[in-house]
Design an enzyme around this catalytic site. Structure first.
Site, mmCIF file in Angstrom:
data_model
loop_
_atom_site.group_PDB
_atom_site.id
_atom_site.type_symbol
_atom_site.label_atom_id
_atom_site.label_comp_id
_atom_site.label_asym_id
_atom_site.label_seq_id
_atom_site.Cartn_x
_atom_site.Cartn_y
_atom_site.Cartn_z
ATOM 1 N N GLU A 219 8.739 2.810 8.044
ATOM 2 C CA GLU A 219 9.153 4.005 7.285
ATOM 3 C C GLU A 219 10.659 4.274 7.340
ATOM 4 O O GLU A 219 11.242 4.782 6.387
ATOM 5 C CB GLU A 219 8.461 5.288 7.783
ATOM 6 C CG GLU A 219 7.218 5.118 8.585
ATOM 7 C CD GLU A 219 5.971 4.932 7.740
ATOM 8 O OE1 GLU A 219 5.193 4.036 8.064
ATOM 9 O OE2 GLU A 219 5.795 5.657 6.779
ATOM 10 N N ASN B 167 10.376 -9.637 15.080
ATOM 11 C CA ASN B 167 10.690 -10.729 14.163
ATOM 12 C C ASN B 167 11.796 -10.248 13.231
ATOM 13 O O ASN B 167 11.548 -9.457 12.312
ATOM 14 C CB ASN B 167 9.439 -11.124 13.362
ATOM 15 C CG ASN B 167 9.694 -12.320 12.456
ATOM 16 O OD1 ASN B 167 10.831 -12.610 12.068
ATOM 17 N ND2 ASN B 167 8.635 -13.026 12.129
ATOM 18 N N PRO B 168 13.020 -10.713 13.454
ATOM 19 C CA PRO B 168 14.140 -10.197 12.651
ATOM 20 C C PRO B 168 13.964 -10.400 11.142
ATOM 21 O O PRO B 168 14.500 -9.613 10.358
ATOM 22 C CB PRO B 168 15.346 -10.996 13.166
ATOM 23 C CG PRO B 168 14.950 -11.433 14.533
ATOM 24 C CD PRO B 168 13.464 -11.650 14.487
ATOM 25 N N GLY C 257 8.042 0.915 15.678
ATOM 26 C CA GLY C 257 7.763 0.447 14.318
ATOM 27 C C GLY C 257 8.963 0.638 13.416
ATOM 28 O O GLY C 257 9.916 1.340 13.777
ATOM 29 N N ARG D 24 12.762 -3.023 20.486
ATOM 30 C CA ARG D 24 12.919 -4.468 20.375
ATOM 31 C C ARG D 24 12.435 -4.938 19.010
ATOM 32 O O ARG D 24 11.407 -4.490 18.507
ATOM 33 C CB ARG D 24 12.103 -5.199 21.446
ATOM 34 C CG ARG D 24 12.316 -6.717 21.356
ATOM 35 C CD ARG D 24 11.336 -7.509 22.168
ATOM 36 N NE ARG D 24 11.461 -7.279 23.604
ATOM 37 C CZ ARG D 24 12.447 -7.770 24.360
ATOM 38 N NH1 ARG D 24 13.408 -8.502 23.821
ATOM 39 N NH2 ARG D 24 12.470 -7.516 25.648
ATOM 40 N N GLY E 147 1.467 -6.775 4.268
ATOM 41 C CA GLY E 147 2.650 -7.451 3.742
ATOM 42 C C GLY E 147 3.838 -7.294 4.661
ATOM 43 O O GLY E 147 4.926 -7.813 4.392
ATOM 44 N N THR E 148 3.620 -6.594 5.771
ATOM 45 C CA THR E 148 4.723 -6.303 6.682
ATOM 46 C C THR E 148 4.949 -7.412 7.703
ATOM 47 O O THR E 148 5.990 -7.439 8.350
ATOM 48 C CB THR E 148 4.423 -5.008 7.451
ATOM 49 O OG1 THR E 148 3.129 -5.147 8.049
ATOM 50 C CG2 THR E 148 4.402 -3.816 6.527
ATOM 51 N N GLY F 11 0.829 -1.202 0.000
ATOM 52 C CA GLY F 11 0.000 0.000 0.000
ATOM 53 C C GLY F 11 0.865 1.254 0.000
ATOM 54 O O GLY F 11 0.601 2.179 -0.744
ATOM 55 N N PHE F 12 1.894 1.273 0.849
ATOM 56 C CA PHE F 12 2.845 2.401 0.943
ATOM 57 C C PHE F 12 2.151 3.725 1.237
ATOM 58 O O PHE F 12 2.707 4.788 0.979
ATOM 59 C CB PHE F 12 3.697 2.521 -0.323
ATOM 60 C CG PHE F 12 4.417 1.265 -0.704
ATOM 61 C CD1 PHE F 12 5.191 0.585 0.231
ATOM 62 C CD2 PHE F 12 4.328 0.753 -1.988
ATOM 63 C CE1 PHE F 12 5.857 -0.578 -0.122
ATOM 64 C CE2 PHE F 12 4.986 -0.416 -2.339
ATOM 65 C CZ PHE F 12 5.753 -1.079 -1.406
#
Lengths: 329, 748
Positions: free
Chosen positions: B713, B640-641, B710, B637, B480-481, B252-253
């Site tokens: 971005e 999920n790497p 987050g 933190r 999708g992230t 989406g961006f």
């Protein structure tokens, strides 16, 4: 929904005969140009003749040393063909610099010759375009023309020919074999595509009903060869400027050089003046630069594409340098 | 509201599921075609909508000839100004969660504000019939000769930027004017970023369906709750009668954050025809009707002393906006916070252009503003003959001076050190053109990366089921992230139930209201809500387990823990699923709503990073390529790497697009020249440099219990500046207008 009739043909004379009976017909092979343009409403064929079953899929070494390529040989197959890679690397490199693997697998040799311009104004049926609708005007001349031509333009049209393969073939030397209602004829490759002049809708020397059946490459010229393509990103973009160079040395001097340009001209462009400037000259940077100047001496820049003249000269100089190095190797 | 403990000093707990490289739990669905994207939805008796768009940029629609189109095969109806439903605009309020992309309703008036504007909407029995008929609609216009599609044409090149000042955007500390006047070293430069389009892979699509008076709409949306709220306002319907579903989104961006007019046209047509309507925009329509990053002009003035200490910073911005919907990109806002400078002024201007409404695009405002500031700092470093990294170190912001608050957590210095060391910054030769390699000249450049860390209120529901699985539901979405995956990791962390046994439901506005997938805030917002919902459900489980005759009868509630899917008290324990089966209960659920608290007023929250870029410039053929990008990110933190790294890498690629290729072009007549993926250039695989990302993983417990911020971005910020700074190092040419194109390099 735009309806069209689709017919498959099995034999060349059948294909050609059909073409004569119906106007508004188009041949389809890989479809990578035609289907796009149909969906965009730029081409509106009433009948589409599928030629993919014709026996034009062979690459054949002729007794006189020339290489005869069936029009349905895919771009991938041609680029990876042993003889092409060995004797015509300029064509192999040109093919592999174009499009993507998927498109090259679909696209045919004959279809590549028949590619149509990527001018965005041509590809939008709502915009004036002399090539698509003669007499409506050229939107690019006073619009955005960054991707447009600086050589071979007219007041009616400044669209570039998009093919890489054709540029390689002009440099290597080739002949097109055409089959038509009146029989077979041959046309020198570099005479096939037409300058826009006052009739930009006429893009090539193909008469009604004719079909490209083969491209015959001249016997290998040897020497050093190179295709250099310059563009914004590293792949999947049409050339801003490209150069196909075939260089034969005579000692430290250039014996014969053949040069063709892409991305800068309205047709696959033989750089005759540059070739003449190189003949017998020492194979040095200075000679290459003089040739590049000669190639663009008649260039005409528009509002956004003046940089292509510089870029085109750079493509010539670098392609000549690298082709010469290969000739020496 | 559930209370949370936030304590920066707390001991890091040992975590089992969070922080693990967990492949996406929805990966198989995506690979096998099982993921149901909006346009995949097919409903019985469905019809197809196709918009007709304006071919002029400014003027008035004076008439439509529809007869030929109406008589085309399969056409059911054509909607336009004269026959469209009378609706109300959405209040378009972000805080009330009903913001839309373009507040103007479709066909609201006959004024043409931009090329591509919807002037009619054809509905037919097939997509092809609708498209063919759309081309038979004849529009008549009265054309305005004047139109504006490029704000640069208004700029004199010096002094104040064009446009109207937005008073609410002006902020300042100290006295930047006086400090600038007295500074020994000064810089005053202009920068610009071209218009960019999101160019999402999955096309925008709506499938609308009415059942009695209830509307269900399948949409590719980054905000199902926002769209539900907006539609409820537009149609004057109670919230519970509108459902927006967006199970999967193919990127989406920002272009899918807020609803666009095609969804309203689709819903109206479905109601009028009494049949479901599907609309899938074409790429060309999407470039003109679903927002974009507005072009911005910027001016940066810096006053410094000889040691490089920043004494004054002015950052003025100007972005284009639309008559169809206002968008303020606030490009200069983040400059208030980036460095230690006691005299800062930031302003923003707007200019109205003949385009659809701009919208947020990944790192909105800040990606543009960061480019100008971080390029200006590079120029200042050169003026001072100082290493650009050293200049930044000397101006490290120990606190957020703009709001006089301490940072919640700030490891920018470690980012600079870590990335510089991995990149080999000490090998940089500052003299332009000095590093050569064959035909190529090598250039090094760097920039600081940053993005605000935010958190919103959020609801979530979990349900322990008697088959051992756990339901997790939240009205947010996964664009999708990796939101599906990290929601499962969180529930697994808090219950000990394996991720594979967790059933995550997202992308449905009827679920407890969750956040937009935007602004890098979904992770920090959703995870605490899931965790709180688990606690609610576990309390109910404890009651069941400690009841008379229960397996943990008489156990103190506080003594009971949930571990590996079992309730454990001392040496007694019971598997949750077994407890439910014993009680003949199918599911025990818990719902929670969490929100940020007073910490916003006590700390300033930002993520930080450093990005270093190596470019290769071949002057003989004017070829610029990025060879290497090294980035170190401090985003709290890392949950999920795998998905986190993927976000940063994706941001970097988008930054390369901004730096080198992307530019939505309009010709002098207002014609959109490159509204397709062949002519709008984005980086492709062959352009990919070596990308080395390191994520620091320092929890920020002041933001939430997991310490997660987050990172959607931040990866993009800094990249354009680092590229342009590297280009200067290679070429000696300072390109201040993105993208760095071949012709700019040739003419500089």
């Amino acid at each position: 929904m735009r309806q069209f009739e689709l017919e498959s043909v099995e034999a060349i004379d059948q294909a050609v005969r059909h073409r004569r009976v119906h106007d508004g017909q188009a041949f389809i092979a890989g479809g990578t140009t035609l289907l796009d343009l149909v969906k965009l409403d730029v081409m509106q064929p009433e009948k589409v003749v599928d030629v993919t079953r014709l026996p034009l899929k062979r690459i054949e070494l002729l007794d006189d040393g020339r290489l005869k390529i069936g029009a349905l040989v895919s771009n991938t197959e041609l680029a990876k063909h042993e003889i092409v890679m060995r004797d015509y690397p300029v064509i192999s490199e040109a093919l592999l610099s174009g499009a993507s693997t998927g498109l090259r697998n679909m696209a045919s040799t004959g279809g590549n010759v028949m590619q149509r311009t990527r001018c965005p104004y041509f590809r939008d049926p709502d915009m004036p375009c002399n090539k698509r609708e003669p007499g409506t005007g050229c939107s690019a001349i006073d619009g955005i023309n960054r991707n447009h031509a600086v050589l071979g333009t007219s007041e009616q049209c400044i669209a570039t020919h998009p093919s890489d393969m054709c540029v390689g073939m002009v440099a290597a030397g080739a002949t097109l074999v055409l089959e038509g209602p009146d029989g077979q004829r041959e046309v020198a490759f570099e005479d096939y595509h037409l300058l826009p002049g006052d009739t930009p809708e006429r893009e090539h020397d193909l008469k009604p009903g004719e079909l490209i059946t083969h491209v015959i490459l001249d016997a290998p010229r040897g020497g050093g060869q190179h295709y250099l393509k310059l563009r914004d990103r590293a792949s999947y973009e049409f050339a801003l400027a490209s150069c196909a160079a075939v260089v034969n040395l005579d000692g430290d001097n250039i014996g014969e050089a053949r040069l063709a340009l892409g991305g800068v001209a309205t047709k696959p462009w033989r750089a005759d003046a540059a070739e003449a400037a190189l003949k017998g000259q020492p194979a040095t940077q200075e000679s290459f630069e003089r040739a590049a100047e000669a190639a663009f001496s008649d260039a005409v820049a528009y509002s956004h594409n003046g940089f292509k003249i510089t870029l085109g000269k750079q493509a010539i100089v670098r392609a000549l340098r690298d082709a010469t190095a290969r000739a020496r190797a | 509201m559930t209370t949370e403990t936030r304590n920066p000093q707390r001991q890091d707990e040992t975590l089992n599921s969070i922080g693990i490289k967990k492949p996406r739990i929805d990966g198989i669905l995506k690979l096998t075609g099982g993921a149901d994207y909006a346009a995949d939805r097919n409903l019985p008796n469905q019809t197809y909508g196709y918009p007709v768009t304006s071919t002029i940029a400014s003027g008035e629609l004076t008439g439509l000839d529809l007869e030929e189109a109406l008589n085309m095969p399969g056409v059911l109806d054509i909607f336009h100004h004269d026959n469209f439903d009378r609706l109300s605009r959405s209040p378009n309020d972000f805080a009330a969660e009903n913001k839309v992309g373009e507040p103007r309703l479709p066909f609201e008036d006959n004024t043409i504000y931009y090329q591509g504007q919807y002037i009619a909407f054809v509905v037919a029995d097939t997509f092809e019939h609708a498209r063919a008929a759309s081309r038979k609609v004849r529009a008549h216009y009265r054309k305005n000769d004047e139109q504006l599609t490029d704000i640069a044409t208004l700029d004199s090149g010096e002094g104040e930027l064009p446009g109207e000042d937005v008073p609410g955007d002006a902020s300042s500390i100290g006295d930047a004017d006086t400090a600038y006047a007295g500074a020994a070293v000064k810089l005053d430069q202009r920068y610009s970023i071209a218009q960019e389009n999101h160019s999402v892979m999955e096309m925008h699509a709506s499938v609308a369906h009415w059942e009695n008076d209830r509307l269900t709409i399948y949409e590719s949306s980054q905000g199902v709750v926002f769209q539900r709220n907006a539609l409820s306002n537009i149609f004057g319907m109670p919230l519970e009668k509108v459902t927006v579903i967006s199970h999967f989104i193919g990127s989406g961006f920002g272009s899918k954050l807020f609803m666009w007019p095609h969804a309203v046209m689709t819903a109206v047509a479905a109601r009028r025809l009494g049949r479901p309507v599907k609309t899938v925009l074409t790429r060309q329509q999407e470039y003109l009707n679903t927002g974009y990053r507005p072009k911005s002009l910027q001016r940066v003035r810096i006053g410094a002393d000889q040691s490089g200490k920043l004494l004054s910073l002015h950052h003025d911005g100007c972005n284009e906006t639309s008559p169809a919907g206002l968008h303020d990109d606030t490009v200069s806002a983040s400059s208030m916070k980036m460095y230690h400078c006691e005299n800062v002024s930031a302003t923003n201007h707007l200019v109205t252009v003949n385009k659809c409404a701009p919208t947020s695009m990944r790192a909105p405002g800040e990606a543009s503003g960061n480019f100008a500031l971080e390029t200006a700092l590079d120029e200042l470093a050169i003026q001072l003959e100082m290493d650009p990294l050293e200049l930044r170190r000397r101006n490290f912001a120990e606190t957020d001076l703009s709001v006089q608050l301490p940072w919640s957590s700030n490891h920018l210095k470690e980012c600079w050190d870590n990335a510089a060391s991995r990149f080999g910054w000490d090998k940089r030769n500052p003299t332009p053109g000095a590093m050569k390699d064959g035909d190529e000249i090598v250039g090094y450049g760097m920039a600081t990366q940053s993005w605000e860390a935010m958190r919103q209120h959020c609801g979530a529901r979990v349900g322990f089921r008697d088959d051992g699985t756990l339901l997790v539901a939240c009205g947010t979405q996964d664009i999708g992230t990796g939101t599906y995956t990290i929601a499962a990791q969180t529930a697994s962390e808090r219950t000990g139930i394996p991720v594979e046994m967790i059933d995550v439901r997202l992308g449905d506005s009827s679920l407890p209201a969750g956040p937009l997938s935007g602004g890098s805030m979904a992770t920090a917002t959703v995870l605490p809500a899931v965790s709180a919902a688990v606690r609610e459900a576990v309390e109910k489980l404890k009651e069941l387990a400690t009841a008379e005759g229960g397996p943990l009868e008489n156990a103190e509630s506080d003594s009971i823990e949930i571990k590996d899917g079992r309730l454990v008290s001392g040496d007694r324990s019971i598997e949750v699923a077994e407890l439910l089966r014993q009680n003949r209960v199918g599911m025990i659920d818990g719902e929670a709503h969490t929100a940020p608290g007073d910490e916003k007023n006590q700390y300033s929250f930002r993520s930080w990073g450093a990005v270093f870029v190596e470019v290769r410039w071949d002057p003989g053929i004017s070829r610029l390529r990025v060879a290497r990008v090294v980035s170190t990110i401090d985003a709290g933190r890392i949950i999920n790497p795998l998905t986190a790294r993927n976000q940063i890498e994706g941001g970097i690629v988008m930054g390369l697009g901004m730096a080198m290729f992307e530019e939505t072009e309009y010709d002098p007549h207002g014609y959109p020249y490159n509204n397709n993926l062949a002519d709008y250039i984005v980086p492709v695989n062959a352009d990919m440099p070596q990308v080395e990302v390191e994520l620091l993983n320092h929890p920020d417990y002041l933001l939430n219990e997991f310490g997660a911020r987050g990172l959607g971005e931040i990866g993009l910020t800094g990249v354009a500046a680092a590229v342009s700074n590297a280009v200067y190092n290679a070429t000696g040419k300072r390109i201040r207008d993105m993208p760095v194109s071949i012709e700019k390099l040739l003419s500089a």
